[in-house]
Design a protein around this motif. Structure first.
Motif, PDB file in Angstrom:
ATOM      1  N   SER A  21       0.864  -1.176   0.000  1.00 28.05           N
ATOM      2  CA  SER A  21       0.000   0.000   0.000  1.00 28.05           C
ATOM      3  C   SER A  21       0.901   1.226   0.000  1.00 28.05           C
ATOM      4  CB  SER A  21      -0.906   0.004   1.238  1.00 28.05           C
ATOM      5  OG  SER A  21      -1.646   1.212   1.311  1.00 28.05           O
ATOM      6  N   HIS A  22       0.662   2.132  -0.929  1.00 30.20           N
ATOM      7  CA  HIS A  22       1.505   3.328  -1.013  1.00 30.20           C
ATOM      8  C   HIS A  22       0.769   4.414  -1.772  1.00 30.20           C
ATOM      9  CE1 HIS A  22       2.454   2.848  -5.336  1.00 30.20           C
ATOM     10  NE2 HIS A  22       2.350   1.555  -5.070  1.00 30.20           N
ATOM     11  N   LYS A  23       1.281   5.648  -1.685  1.00 31.61           N
ATOM     12  CA  LYS A  23       0.637   6.735  -2.408  1.00 31.61           C
ATOM     13  C   LYS A  23       1.039   6.675  -3.878  1.00 31.61           C
ATOM     14  CE  LYS A  23       4.049  10.434  -1.751  1.00 31.61           C
ATOM     15  NZ  LYS A  23       4.260  11.795  -1.229  1.00 31.61           N
ATOM     16  N   MET A  24       0.149   7.132  -4.725  1.00 29.92           N
ATOM     17  CA  MET A  24       0.391   7.150  -6.163  1.00 29.92           C
ATOM     18  C   MET A  24       1.454   8.195  -6.494  1.00 29.92           C
ATOM     19  SD  MET A  24      -2.611   7.429  -9.006  1.00 29.92           S
ATOM     20  CE  MET A  24      -2.284   7.566 -10.760  1.00 29.92           C
ATOM     21  N   ASP A  25       2.381   7.832  -7.380  1.00 29.80           N
ATOM     22  CA  ASP A  25       3.492   8.737  -7.689  1.00 29.80           C
ATOM     23  C   ASP A  25       3.038  10.009  -8.385  1.00 29.80           C
ATOM     24  OD1 ASP A  25       5.299   6.977  -6.587  1.00 29.80           O
ATOM     25  OD2 ASP A  25       5.624   5.901  -8.468  1.00 29.80           O
ATOM     26  N   ARG A  26       1.954   9.914  -9.134  1.00 23.90           N
ATOM     27  CA  ARG A  26       1.476  11.089  -9.849  1.00 23.90           C
ATOM     28  C   ARG A  26       0.036  11.399  -9.439  1.00 23.90           C
ATOM     29  NH1 ARG A  26       1.204   7.998 -15.660  1.00 23.90           N
ATOM     30  NH2 ARG A  26      -0.642   6.728 -15.247  1.00 23.90           N
ATOM     31  N   SER A  27      -0.429  12.574  -9.798  1.00 25.82           N
ATOM     32  CA  SER A  27      -1.799  12.955  -9.462  1.00 25.82           C
ATOM     33  C   SER A  27      -2.780  12.208 -10.354  1.00 25.82           C
ATOM     34  CB  SER A  27      -1.992  14.459  -9.628  1.00 25.82           C
ATOM     35  OG  SER A  27      -1.154  15.172  -8.738  1.00 25.82           O
ATOM     36  N   GLY A  28      -3.929  11.873  -9.785  1.00 25.56           N
ATOM     37  CA  GLY A  28      -4.971  11.203 -10.553  1.00 25.56           C
ATOM     38  C   GLY A  28      -6.200  12.077 -10.639  1.00 25.56           C
ATOM     39  N   SER A  29      -6.740  12.213 -11.860  1.00 29.06           N
ATOM     40  CA  SER A  29      -7.876  13.120 -12.047  1.00 29.06           C
ATOM     41  C   SER A  29      -9.218  12.417 -11.912  1.00 29.06           C
ATOM     42  CB  SER A  29      -7.784  13.774 -13.432  1.00 29.06           C
ATOM     43  OG  SER A  29      -7.729  12.775 -14.447  1.00 29.06           O
ATOM     44  N   SER A  30      -9.222  11.081 -11.822  1.00 29.39           N
ATOM     45  CA  SER A  30     -10.488  10.361 -11.740  1.00 29.39           C
ATOM     46  C   SER A  30     -10.292   9.037 -11.024  1.00 29.39           C
ATOM     47  CB  SER A  30     -11.054  10.100 -13.141  1.00 29.39           C
ATOM     48  OG  SER A  30     -10.234   9.173 -13.839  1.00 29.39           O
ATOM     49  N   THR A  31     -11.390   8.499 -10.504  1.00 30.04           N
ATOM     50  CA  THR A  31     -11.350   7.196  -9.847  1.00 30.04           C
ATOM     51  C   THR A  31     -10.912   6.116 -10.821  1.00 30.04           C
ATOM     52  OG1 THR A  31     -13.106   7.832  -8.317  1.00 30.04           O
ATOM     53  CG2 THR A  31     -12.726   5.482  -8.614  1.00 30.04           C
ATOM     54  N   LEU A  32     -11.374   6.198 -12.071  1.00 34.49           N
ATOM     55  CA  LEU A  32     -11.020   5.196 -13.077  1.00 34.49           C
ATOM     56  C   LEU A  32      -9.518   5.146 -13.287  1.00 34.49           C
ATOM     57  CD1 LEU A  32     -11.836   3.139 -15.217  1.00 34.49           C
ATOM     58  CD2 LEU A  32     -12.165   5.048 -16.825  1.00 34.49           C
ATOM     59  N   LEU A  33      -8.874   6.306 -13.336  1.00 33.65           N
ATOM     60  CA  LEU A  33      -7.439   6.343 -13.573  1.00 33.65           C
ATOM     61  C   LEU A  33      -6.663   5.727 -12.416  1.00 33.65           C
ATOM     62  CD1 LEU A  33      -4.950   7.171 -15.170  1.00 33.65           C
ATOM     63  CD2 LEU A  33      -5.126   9.449 -14.160  1.00 33.65           C
ATOM     64  N   VAL A  34      -7.018   6.084 -11.184  1.00 32.17           N
ATOM     65  CA  VAL A  34      -6.254   5.554 -10.049  1.00 32.17           C
ATOM     66  C   VAL A  34      -6.538   4.067  -9.839  1.00 32.17           C
ATOM     67  CG1 VAL A  34      -6.065   7.804  -8.924  1.00 32.17           C
ATOM     68  CG2 VAL A  34      -7.994   6.322  -8.364  1.00 32.17           C
ATOM     69  N   GLU A  35      -7.761   3.626 -10.106  1.00 28.23           N
ATOM     70  CA  GLU A  35      -8.068   2.196 -10.013  1.00 28.23           C
ATOM     71  C   GLU A  35      -7.288   1.421 -11.079  1.00 28.23           C
ATOM     72  OE1 GLU A  35      -9.720   0.428  -7.902  1.00 28.23           O
ATOM     73  OE2 GLU A  35     -11.076   1.753  -6.817  1.00 28.23           O
ATOM     74  N   ALA A  36      -7.181   1.979 -12.277  1.00 27.22           N
ATOM     75  CA  ALA A  36      -6.431   1.327 -13.346  1.00 27.22           C
ATOM     76  C   ALA A  36      -4.953   1.229 -12.990  1.00 27.22           C
ATOM     77  CB  ALA A  36      -6.616   2.090 -14.661  1.00 27.22           C
ATOM     78  N   ASN A  37      -4.415   2.277 -12.383  1.00 30.12           N
ATOM     79  CA  ASN A  37      -3.011   2.244 -11.966  1.00 30.12           C
ATOM     80  C   ASN A  37      -2.780   1.187 -10.890  1.00 30.12           C
ATOM     81  OD1 ASN A  37      -0.892   4.538 -12.870  1.00 30.12           O
ATOM     82  ND2 ASN A  37      -2.974   5.264 -13.181  1.00 30.12           N
ATOM     83  N   ALA A  38      -3.719   1.086  -9.941  1.00 29.69           N
ATOM     84  CA  ALA A  38      -3.582   0.082  -8.887  1.00 29.69           C
ATOM     85  C   ALA A  38      -3.604  -1.327  -9.469  1.00 29.69           C
ATOM     86  CB  ALA A  38      -4.703   0.244  -7.855  1.00 29.69           C
ATOM     87  N   MET A  39      -4.513  -1.581 -10.412  1.00 26.78           N
ATOM     88  CA  MET A  39      -4.610  -2.901 -11.018  1.00 26.78           C
ATOM     89  C   MET A  39      -3.397  -3.213 -11.886  1.00 26.78           C
ATOM     90  SD  MET A  39      -6.333  -5.608 -11.019  1.00 26.78           S
ATOM     91  CE  MET A  39      -7.746  -4.963 -10.131  1.00 26.78           C
ATOM     92  N   SER A  40      -2.932  -2.240 -12.649  1.00 27.02           N
ATOM     93  CA  SER A  40      -1.763  -2.442 -13.503  1.00 27.02           C
ATOM     94  C   SER A  40      -0.525  -2.777 -12.672  1.00 27.02           C
ATOM     95  CB  SER A  40      -1.512  -1.188 -14.349  1.00 27.02           C
ATOM     96  OG  SER A  40      -0.385  -1.354 -15.176  1.00 27.02           O
ATOM     97  N   GLU A  41      -0.351  -2.040 -11.588  1.00 25.00           N
ATOM     98  CA  GLU A  41       0.787  -2.297 -10.698  1.00 25.00           C
ATOM     99  C   GLU A  41       0.682  -3.678 -10.055  1.00 25.00           C
ATOM    100  OE1 GLU A  41       1.368  -0.546  -6.499  1.00 25.00           O
ATOM    101  OE2 GLU A  41       2.427   0.840  -7.832  1.00 25.00           O
ATOM    102  N   GLY A  42      -0.526  -4.060  -9.655  1.00 22.86           N
ATOM    103  CA  GLY A  42      -0.726  -5.370  -9.057  1.00 22.86           C
ATOM    104  C   GLY A  42      -0.460  -6.496 -10.029  1.00 22.86           C
ATOM    105  N   LEU A  43      -0.857  -6.328 -11.289  1.00 24.37           N
ATOM    106  CA  LEU A  43      -0.618  -7.364 -12.289  1.00 24.37           C
ATOM    107  C   LEU A  43       0.869  -7.526 -12.586  1.00 24.37           C
ATOM    108  CD1 LEU A  43      -3.612  -6.716 -14.689  1.00 24.37           C
ATOM    109  CD2 LEU A  43      -3.113  -8.855 -13.491  1.00 24.37           C
ATOM    110  N   ALA A  44       1.614  -6.427 -12.534  1.00 24.22           N
ATOM    111  CA  ALA A  44       3.074  -6.542 -12.698  1.00 24.22           C
ATOM    112  C   ALA A  44       3.657  -7.416 -11.592  1.00 24.22           C
ATOM    113  CB  ALA A  44       3.707  -5.148 -12.687  1.00 24.22           C
ATOM    114  N   ASN A  45       3.164  -7.222 -10.362  1.00 25.38           N
ATOM    115  CA  ASN A  45       3.617  -8.038  -9.243  1.00 25.38           C
ATOM    116  C   ASN A  45       3.171  -9.493  -9.415  1.00 25.38           C
ATOM    117  OD1 ASN A  45       4.853  -8.635  -6.839  1.00 25.38           O
ATOM    118  ND2 ASN A  45       3.441  -7.497  -5.554  1.00 25.38           N
TER     119      ASN A  45
END
Length: 458
Positions: free
Chosen positions: A237-261
């Protein structure tokens, strides 16, 4: 060098893990054991004559001052309490560490009446010590508190009085829950991966967003919407490196990062299972793990992995051919997610907010009930999306209101404070321990009498 002569092989992605392979009943070589090396400690286990003989040779050559069978008694290893059960499952607990090391920040009488006041230098030093211990405990074996730990750490170096109070409350919640990680004995041929992700828009210091994900090993029956054994493997769990303008964007970043792991975990297990595993072909070889990224699928019969989210907008875009209404940066991230899911043979699944175990990993005092249930039982069931959506529709039609988002669900407890320490009337939900064998090791060439501990589980 000694381990190599005993025919152990170093794991390509983990140089401090050595593996042994053996042919059973004349069949092809299979993984028969491994040893993890952490400084001068060893933790390992295995089966078969070859592995047993190798361990016997190690014990002959080196003077292990302490050798513990984890099925007979628990053992401390790197601050963790380990115990193995008779069914060969494990528990990993950080409860003892927190009880012995962590102390609440003692605030003078009347100090809490001004919660927005800045902390003093002494209070800041105490805050650093407490958040450091909470961070270590949650990182190693308490995923239910890693969201609190991350968000509290972000208040430094200028915390306010209310942040000190939240840190004390976080410690009390962790000690009351006494949650540990259970590693279930899932056969390798039935093992699948489960990725659960979540995010929270603009809730961290400075207005950035909090991202979290958790990768679990699960029995294949979970893909048929049955309750199945689940083992937590890795989480963050950590803060997003960049600003997110929408819930869809930050959720997509969380999922993308998780899939890399998840791809890393799948490759790690693949390399351990088969010494002939070719990383260059991982996009094909990793599909046997069938990742489920919690969101949904039309045909689960071919699904190998699930990636789970409680963001309906992200789920809808991932199961569509086109990204209708999605901002361009989020659409790009979803292309990466789809490609990663394809390489892992996975599909998206969706769950309501109140059934997402990682909800507590992105918020301060988040909904921890589902996470605690997963940790204590080691079992989880995927939501049937169609049935859940019908139920939610019926609620809207019957009440004329939107579906409510459940409020924070926590367990009731009444902590009592005494001179900076916390005492609880605990319920015996799930006490952690792990059993194997542990050895304190002194090199045979050493002339000193001091020994260092080595944990070894069989």
């Amino acid at each position: 060098g000694e381990l190599k002569t005993l025919d152990f092989r170093r794991h390509p992605l983990a140089p401090c893990v050595v593996l042994m392979y053996e042919a059973f009943d004349g069949k092809k070589m299979k993984l028969s054991g491994l040893i993890v090396i952490e400084t001068d400690d060893l933790l390992g286990g295995g089966t078969g004559d070859k592995f047993s003989k190798a361990v016997a040779e190690l014990r002959k050559k080196y003077n292990f001052g302490k050798w513990v069978n984890l099925q007979e008694q628990s053992c401390e290893y790197g601050g963790r309490t380990l115990k193995q059960h008779t069914n060969f499952g494990f528990n990993i607990s950080m409860v003892r560490y927190l009880k012995e090391r962590a102390r609440e920040i003692v605030l003078p009488k009347g100090r809490c009446k001004t919660p927005n006041d800045p902390a003093t230098e002494t209070e800041i030093a105490l805050m650093r010590g407490l958040t450091g211990k909470i961070n270590w405990a949650t990182r190693e074996g308490m995923p239910n508190g890693c969201g609190d730990a991350s968000l509290l750490s972000s208040t430094l170096p200028t915390p306010q009085v209310k942040d000190l109070q939240e840190a004390n409350a976080c410690l009390r919640r962790l000690l009351q829950a006494e949650a540990s990680i259970t590693i279930k004995p899932i056969p390798l041929h039935r093992l699948r991966l489960l990725l659960i992700g979540d995010s929270s828009l603009g809730n961290t210091k400075g207005g950035t967003s909090q991202l979290a994900h958790m990768v679990c090993a699960a029995d294949v029956s979970i893909l048929a919407n049955q309750e199945a054994d689940v083992s937590v493997l890795t989480y963050t769990s950590h803060k997003m490196d960049r600003s997110g303008s929408s819930t869809l964007l930050v959720e997509a970043n969380a999922m993308s990062e998780g899939l890399a792991n998840a791809e890393w975990v799948a490759s790690w297990i693949g390399l351990a299972k088969d010494y002939r595993y070719d990383l260059r072909k991982r996009d094909l070889l990793n599909r046997e793990f069938r990742i489920t990224s919690i969101m949904s699928t039309d045909d689960d019969s071919q699904m190998n992995m699930a990636a789970i989210t409680d963001a309906k907008s992200l789920y809808d875009n991932l199961v569509r051919e086109q990204y209708s209404g999605a901002e361009k940066r989020a659409a790009l991230e979803m292309c990466v997610i789809k490609d990663s899911l394809e390489s892992l043979g996975g599909k998206a699944r969706w769950v309501p907010h109140d059934l997402n175990p990682t909800d507590c990993m992105t918020k301060l005092k988040g909904n921890a009930s589902q996470m605690l249930q997963l940790l204590r039982t080691g079992r989880y069931r995927l939501t049937e999306e169609a049935a859940e959506l019908v139920k939610r529709k019926e609620y809207r039609e019957a009440t004329g209101m939107r579906n409510p988002r459940p409020k924070r669900l926590t367990e009731d407890f009444v902590p009592t404070k005494r001179r900076g320490m916390v005492q609880f009337a605990t319920n015996n939900h799930h006490k952690a321990s792990l059993n194997g064998f542990m050895a304190a090791y002194t090199p045979f060439s050493s002339s000193t009498s001091s020994t260092s501990s080595v944990a070894f589980c069989s």
